[in-house]
Structure formats: C-alpha cells, structure tokens
Design a protein around this motif. Structure first.
Motif, PDB file in Angstrom:
ATOM      1  N   LYS A   2       0.829  -1.207   0.000  1.00  0.00           N
ATOM      2  CA  LYS A   2       0.000   0.000   0.000  1.00  0.00           C
ATOM      3  C   LYS A   2       0.857   1.248   0.000  1.00  0.00           C
ATOM      4  O   LYS A   2       0.515   2.241  -0.651  1.00  0.00           O
ATOM      5  N   ALA A   3       1.972   1.207   0.728  1.00  0.00           N
ATOM      6  CA  ALA A   3       2.864   2.366   0.767  1.00  0.00           C
ATOM      7  C   ALA A   3       3.461   2.629  -0.613  1.00  0.00           C
ATOM      8  O   ALA A   3       3.607   3.778  -1.033  1.00  0.00           O
ATOM      9  N   GLU A   4       3.793   1.562  -1.319  1.00  0.00           N
ATOM     10  CA  GLU A   4       4.343   1.702  -2.661  1.00  0.00           C
ATOM     11  C   GLU A   4       3.312   2.317  -3.605  1.00  0.00           C
ATOM     12  O   GLU A   4       3.631   3.192  -4.413  1.00  0.00           O
ATOM     13  N   MET A   5       2.064   1.869  -3.494  1.00  0.00           N
ATOM     14  CA  MET A   5       1.004   2.424  -4.346  1.00  0.00           C
ATOM     15  C   MET A   5       0.756   3.891  -4.011  1.00  0.00           C
ATOM     16  O   MET A   5       0.550   4.714  -4.909  1.00  0.00           O
ATOM     17  N   LYS A   6       0.786   4.226  -2.730  1.00  0.00           N
ATOM     18  CA  LYS A   6       0.573   5.613  -2.319  1.00  0.00           C
ATOM     19  C   LYS A   6       1.685   6.511  -2.854  1.00  0.00           C
ATOM     20  O   LYS A   6       1.424   7.597  -3.376  1.00  0.00           O
ATOM     21  N   ASP A   7       2.930   6.030  -2.754  1.00  0.00           N
ATOM     22  CA  ASP A   7       4.072   6.779  -3.275  1.00  0.00           C
ATOM     23  C   ASP A   7       3.964   6.950  -4.784  1.00  0.00           C
ATOM     24  O   ASP A   7       4.248   8.017  -5.327  1.00  0.00           O
ATOM     25  N   LEU A   8       3.544   5.897  -5.471  1.00  0.00           N
ATOM     26  CA  LEU A   8       3.394   5.951  -6.923  1.00  0.00           C
ATOM     27  C   LEU A   8       2.332   6.966  -7.327  1.00  0.00           C
ATOM     28  O   LEU A   8       2.514   7.725  -8.275  1.00  0.00           O
ATOM     29  N   ARG A   9       1.217   7.019  -6.601  1.00  0.00           N
ATOM     30  CA  ARG A   9       0.170   8.017  -6.893  1.00  0.00           C
ATOM     31  C   ARG A   9       0.708   9.437  -6.747  1.00  0.00           C
ATOM     32  O   ARG A   9       0.414  10.315  -7.562  1.00  0.00           O
ATOM     33  N   LEU A  67       2.611   0.876 -14.440  1.00  0.00           N
ATOM     34  CA  LEU A  67       3.028   0.221 -13.207  1.00  0.00           C
ATOM     35  C   LEU A  67       1.907   0.261 -12.178  1.00  0.00           C
ATOM     36  O   LEU A  67       1.665  -0.722 -11.469  1.00  0.00           O
ATOM     37  N   GLN A  68       1.196   1.376 -12.132  1.00  0.00           N
ATOM     38  CA  GLN A  68       0.076   1.496 -11.205  1.00  0.00           C
ATOM     39  C   GLN A  68      -1.006   0.474 -11.535  1.00  0.00           C
ATOM     40  O   GLN A  68      -1.557  -0.163 -10.639  1.00  0.00           O
ATOM     41  N   GLU A  69      -1.322   0.306 -12.814  1.00  0.00           N
ATOM     42  CA  GLU A  69      -2.319  -0.685 -13.219  1.00  0.00           C
ATOM     43  C   GLU A  69      -1.888  -2.090 -12.809  1.00  0.00           C
ATOM     44  O   GLU A  69      -2.693  -2.874 -12.319  1.00  0.00           O
ATOM     45  N   ILE A  70      -0.610  -2.400 -13.003  1.00  0.00           N
ATOM     46  CA  ILE A  70      -0.099  -3.723 -12.642  1.00  0.00           C
ATOM     47  C   ILE A  70      -0.210  -3.944 -11.138  1.00  0.00           C
ATOM     48  O   ILE A  70      -0.656  -5.001 -10.681  1.00  0.00           O
ATOM     49  N   LEU A  71       0.187  -2.930 -10.354  1.00  0.00           N
ATOM     50  CA  LEU A  71       0.114  -3.068  -8.897  1.00  0.00           C
ATOM     51  C   LEU A  71      -1.322  -3.220  -8.417  1.00  0.00           C
ATOM     52  O   LEU A  71      -1.610  -4.016  -7.522  1.00  0.00           O
ATOM     53  N   GLU A  72      -2.242  -2.441  -9.010  1.00  0.00           N
ATOM     54  CA  GLU A  72      -3.641  -2.543  -8.611  1.00  0.00           C
ATOM     55  C   GLU A  72      -4.227  -3.901  -8.986  1.00  0.00           C
ATOM     56  O   GLU A  72      -4.984  -4.488  -8.227  1.00  0.00           O
ATOM     57  N   ALA A  73      -3.863  -4.420 -10.147  1.00  0.00           N
ATOM     58  CA  ALA A  73      -4.345  -5.732 -10.568  1.00  0.00           C
ATOM     59  C   ALA A  73      -3.794  -6.815  -9.641  1.00  0.00           C
ATOM     60  O   ALA A  73      -4.512  -7.734  -9.247  1.00  0.00           O
ATOM     61  N   ASP A  74      -2.524  -6.702  -9.287  1.00  0.00           N
ATOM     62  CA  ASP A  74      -1.893  -7.671  -8.399  1.00  0.00           C
ATOM     63  C   ASP A  74      -2.535  -7.616  -7.006  1.00  0.00           C
ATOM     64  O   ASP A  74      -2.799  -8.649  -6.398  1.00  0.00           O
ATOM     65  N   THR A  75      -2.813  -6.419  -6.525  1.00  0.00           N
ATOM     66  CA  THR A  75      -3.456  -6.257  -5.223  1.00  0.00           C
ATOM     67  C   THR A  75      -4.863  -6.837  -5.265  1.00  0.00           C
ATOM     68  O   THR A  75      -5.298  -7.494  -4.321  1.00  0.00           O
ATOM     69  N   GLY A  76      -5.573  -6.618  -6.362  1.00  0.00           N
ATOM     70  CA  GLY A  76      -6.922  -7.162  -6.514  1.00  0.00           C
ATOM     71  C   GLY A  76      -6.909  -8.676  -6.500  1.00  0.00           C
ATOM     72  O   GLY A  76      -7.772  -9.311  -5.886  1.00  0.00           O
ATOM     73  N   ARG A  77      -5.940  -9.289  -7.153  1.00  0.00           N
ATOM     74  CA  ARG A  77      -5.836 -10.756  -7.154  1.00  0.00           C
ATOM     75  C   ARG A  77      -5.560 -11.276  -5.756  1.00  0.00           C
ATOM     76  O   ARG A  77      -6.088 -12.300  -5.353  1.00  0.00           O
TER      77      ARG A  77
END
Length: 83
Positions: A2-9, A67-77
């Motif tokens: 989550k921290a990585e996604m927040k930083d990416l945003r 990269l954000q799409e990939i991370l969100e898809a991975d988190t969703g899985r």
C-alpha cells in the motif's frame, strides 16, 4: 504494497503537474551563427517549446501509469485469493 502504491500516486500527480507546466512554458536560447576564421558571425535568439523535455515526461508518466495498473491488478488478485 500500500505504501508503494501511495508513493506511486504521489509521483504520478507530481509528473502531471510538471507536464502541465512544461506544456505552457516557452524557452529561449542564444545560439551562434558560426565563425569565419576567428570572428563570430553573430548570435541569434531562438524561442520555442521544450519538446524533448515534454516527451520524456510523457513517457515517464505513461510508465508510471502502467506500473500502477499492474500493482492494482496484483493487489486485486491477492484480495480475491484471500476471500
């Protein structure tokens, strides 16, 4: 994760703001017309948009969005696999 996604945003928003500023900016440079022997033939002022910087920033933003799409898809899985 989550921290990585927040930083990416945050980085994506920063890139978007910088891209908007670059698209609105105009740069000016002074270039020489050449030389004849040791004498300069003069200088000319060139004005235009920083196209190279704009293209680099667009590519960087596109990569970060992918990269954000990939991370969100991975988190969703991961969430669905836990349920």
């Amino acid at each position: 994760m989550k921290a990585e996604m927040k930083d990416l945003r945050k980085r994506i928003e920063k890139d978007r703001r910088q891209l908007e500023n670059l698209e609105e900016s105009i740069v000016t440079d002074s270039v020489s017309c050449g030389k004849k022997g040791k004498k300069s033939l003069g200088t000319v002022k060139v004005t235009g948009r920083p196209d190279g910087a704009i293209e680099r920033k667009k590519r960087s933003l596109k990569r970060k969005l992918q990269l954000q799409e990939i991370l969100e898809a991975d988190t969703g899985r991961r969430i669905y696999s836990v349920c």
